[in-house]
Motif scaffolding. Structure first.
Motif, PDB file in Angstrom:
ATOM      1  N   GLN A 102      44.244  40.797  28.040  1.00 40.15           N
ATOM      2  CA  GLN A 102      42.948  41.212  27.845  1.00 40.15           C
ATOM      3  C   GLN A 102      42.053  40.750  28.962  1.00 40.15           C
ATOM      4  N   PHE A 103      42.373  39.464  29.460  1.00 41.79           N
ATOM      5  CA  PHE A 103      41.900  38.834  30.563  1.00 41.79           C
ATOM      6  C   PHE A 103      42.049  39.389  32.024  1.00 41.79           C
ATOM      7  N   LEU A 104      43.359  39.708  32.075  1.00 39.78           N
ATOM      8  CA  LEU A 104      43.680  39.954  33.335  1.00 39.78           C
ATOM      9  C   LEU A 104      43.121  41.473  33.542  1.00 39.78           C
ATOM     10  N   PHE A 105      42.930  42.106  32.421  1.00 38.90           N
ATOM     11  CA  PHE A 105      42.384  43.608  32.608  1.00 38.90           C
ATOM     12  C   PHE A 105      41.075  43.600  32.573  1.00 38.90           C
ATOM     13  N   ASP A 106      40.387  42.708  31.854  1.00 39.40           N
ATOM     14  CA  ASP A 106      39.028  42.607  32.060  1.00 39.40           C
ATOM     15  C   ASP A 106      38.550  42.084  33.310  1.00 39.40           C
ATOM     16  N   ALA A 107      39.427  41.049  34.022  1.00 43.79           N
ATOM     17  CA  ALA A 107      38.940  40.929  35.160  1.00 43.79           C
ATOM     18  C   ALA A 107      39.101  41.663  36.381  1.00 43.79           C
ATOM     19  N   PHE A 108      39.733  42.768  35.951  1.00 43.57           N
ATOM     20  CA  PHE A 108      39.826  43.839  37.239  1.00 43.57           C
ATOM     21  C   PHE A 108      38.729  45.029  36.868  1.00 43.57           C
ATOM     22  N   GLN A 109      38.476  45.271  35.401  1.00 41.55           N
ATOM     23  CA  GLN A 109      37.525  46.338  34.991  1.00 41.55           C
ATOM     24  C   GLN A 109      36.064  45.863  35.365  1.00 41.55           C
ATOM     25  N   VAL A 110      35.803  44.457  35.282  1.00 40.72           N
ATOM     26  CA  VAL A 110      34.326  44.384  35.723  1.00 40.72           C
ATOM     27  C   VAL A 110      34.065  44.608  37.182  1.00 40.72           C
ATOM     28  N   PRO A 191      36.213  53.762  45.047  1.00 44.02           N
ATOM     29  CA  PRO A 191      36.825  53.254  45.985  1.00 44.02           C
ATOM     30  C   PRO A 191      38.454  53.041  45.704  1.00 44.02           C
ATOM     31  N   LEU A 192      39.421  52.666  46.835  1.00 43.69           N
ATOM     32  CA  LEU A 192      40.531  52.167  46.427  1.00 43.69           C
ATOM     33  C   LEU A 192      40.697  50.915  45.536  1.00 43.69           C
ATOM     34  N   PRO A 193      41.556  51.247  44.403  1.00 44.00           N
ATOM     35  CA  PRO A 193      41.613  50.056  43.691  1.00 44.00           C
ATOM     36  C   PRO A 193      41.858  48.868  44.228  1.00 44.00           C
ATOM     37  N   SER A 194      42.720  48.763  45.560  1.00 41.83           N
ATOM     38  CA  SER A 194      42.839  47.435  46.278  1.00 41.83           C
ATOM     39  C   SER A 194      41.603  46.859  46.741  1.00 41.83           C
ATOM     40  N   SER A 195      40.469  47.510  46.829  1.00 45.15           N
ATOM     41  CA  SER A 195      39.276  47.052  47.299  1.00 45.15           C
ATOM     42  C   SER A 195      38.712  45.868  46.300  1.00 45.15           C
ATOM     43  N   VAL A 196      38.994  45.921  45.197  1.00 46.46           N
ATOM     44  CA  VAL A 196      38.585  44.886  44.193  1.00 46.46           C
ATOM     45  C   VAL A 196      39.660  43.560  44.031  1.00 46.46           C
ATOM     46  N   ARG A 197      40.509  43.905  44.754  1.00 46.60           N
ATOM     47  CA  ARG A 197      41.779  42.983  44.567  1.00 46.60           C
ATOM     48  C   ARG A 197      41.297  41.336  45.062  1.00 46.60           C
ATOM     49  N   VAL A 202      39.837  35.793  42.802  1.00 47.11           N
ATOM     50  CA  VAL A 202      39.188  34.902  42.903  1.00 47.11           C
ATOM     51  C   VAL A 202      38.821  34.530  41.287  1.00 47.11           C
ATOM     52  N   THR A 203      38.331  35.588  40.490  1.00 42.07           N
ATOM     53  CA  THR A 203      38.267  35.315  39.080  1.00 42.07           C
ATOM     54  C   THR A 203      39.227  34.739  38.504  1.00 42.07           C
ATOM     55  N   VAL A 204      40.575  35.312  38.536  1.00 40.98           N
ATOM     56  CA  VAL A 204      41.738  35.070  38.019  1.00 40.98           C
ATOM     57  C   VAL A 204      42.293  33.564  38.634  1.00 40.98           C
TER      58      VAL A 204
END
Lengths: 254, 155
Positions: A102-110, A191-197, A202-204
């Protein structure tokens, strides 16, 4: 495919199938969580995710224009028509894996939904604004729980590290790029998903450090879920449970 | 009721009589779920928005509006669900907030936590769980009177 806008349809399936599959997995905890408060929290999180799914798949069904509804897409598609990332379909295993996932997904979704708020497509933007409020709330809880359990007892730490070792190779798929992503980016829809990597990294890394957990030093990433090319063996079993009512009693309503 | 005397204000008044199915002390208007009412001839259009995207009460709310207005003689009703702008606790009326507190549910606060215990009014409170009995509430506890209470999440 006879859909007039196959790229947008594909993009919306990816947007909807992630919360659908995670929402179903999370709902499996209902009545089984380690404490009543956690049981309620998991059920509520699942409810939010299913609610978001209705919005994304509702729009997907309209774009497809084949007379299917969001319910048809959720309950009557087979494994290889699903476009969720593999990380979300693997079994819950235990509370540690459930919360870390849930955390790894939330850290992406935000950061991802934050970007989608300024989509050139008004419907995408509206759904992102609505979903982001919920994702932020989920993130607050999942990040806190990861730290509490990682930096908890010897036993909870070990469970969390085991979960991290298992989930890590699945996390990279969130940032995949293919023709759909490129077409959607060109149109300013996302945007490309890679743009939020970077934001995710950093969050993770900050949270994992606070949780005294160590991510495996291996860039290998499983893939095939968000393209539908190669799902894990687990999705079919999950769908067998999730879809049985509509498969056995087509069109059944509450 | 004849079409000539039906007004938008009248429809709002009727809607204010409809309780929220999960927190019946406040109305769906107090909660901010009803976003718009328009009239065209004798046709009424009501726009509603969900608090949380998966709020299971939406169907019940839609059914209550339909039956309430039908009972008032509205023959033609169209109900629309709209998600934008996204619902926020800012839309909850002051009346709604004080009714909540009187019922034992702490009202939403901008800083994200309850101001005081709805029972004894102590400000010494702590969070038990981020989630509660409905998607829109969290569980808190008072450190003075020791009563657990629900807090309406602020989004």
């Amino acid at each position: 495919m006879t859909t007039s806008d196959p790229y947008l349809f594909e993009f919306l399936l990816r947007q909807g199938d992630n919360p659908l599959v995670l929402g179903h997995r999370t709902s499996e905890w209902c009545g089984h969580a380690p404490a009543l408060e956690e049981d309620i929290a998991l059920a509520n999180t699942a409810l939010d995710l299913i609610g978001q799914t209705q919005l994304w798949l509702g729009y997907a069904a309209e774009v497809e224009g084949q007379g299917r509804s969001n319910n048809d897409l959720a309950y009557l598609r087979d494994v290889y028509d699903f476009r969720n990332v593999l990380m979300l379909e693997v079994p819950n295993e235990d509370f540690a894996r459930t919360m870390l996932r849930q955390f790894l997904f939330d850290a992406f979704q935000v950061p991802w939904l934050t970007e989608l708020q300024s989509s050139s497509d008004q419907r995408v933007s509206d759904i992102a604004v609505k979903s982001l409020k919920e994702a932020l709330y989920h993130f607050e809880r999942s990040a806190d729980t990861v730290v509490a359990l990682g930096d908890g007892t010897e036993v909870s730490h070990e469970h969390m590290q085991t979960a991290l070792n298992y989930l890590w190779p699945y996390s990279g798929e969130l940032f995949g790029t293919d023709d759909t992503d490129k077409a959607i980016e060109e149109r300013g829809i996302a945007p490309l998903p890679s743009s939020v990597r970077e934001a995710w990294n950093v969050t993770v890394s900050t949270t994992l450090a606070a949780a005294t957990l160590t991510a495996p030093d291996d860039p290998f990433a499983h893939s095939g879920g968000r393209t539908g090319k190669r799902h894990t063996e687990h999705l079919g079993h999950m769908l067998a449970t999730m879809q049985i009512l509509q498969r056995s009693h087509p069109g059944a309503q509450w | 009721m004849s079409a000539q005397t039906l007004t938008v204000e009248q429809v709002w008044e009727w809607l204010e009589q409809i309780p929220d199915p999960e927190i019946p002390v406040i109305s769906i208007v107090d909660l901010g779920v009803v976003r718009d009412v328009t009239l065209q001839d004798d046709k009424v259009k009501v726009v509603i928005t969900p608090t949380y995207s998966g709020c299971p009460a939406m169907r019940e709310i839609a059914e209550s509006i339909t039956s309430e207005l039908a009972g008032r003689g509205v023959r033609q009703l169209s109900l629309e669900t709209r998600i934008a702008p996204a619902w926020t606790t800012d839309w909850m009326s002051d009346t709604g907030k004080s009714k909540l507190e009187a019922y034992g549910i702490a009202a939403p606060q901008a800083k994200g936590e309850p101001k005081r215990c709805p029972q004894c009014k102590s400000t010494a409170v702590e969070k038990i769980s981020q989630f509660g009995s409905t998607p829109c509430k969290a569980q808190w506890r008072c450190l003075d009177c020791l009563e657990p209470f629900e807090y309406f999440k602020c989004i």
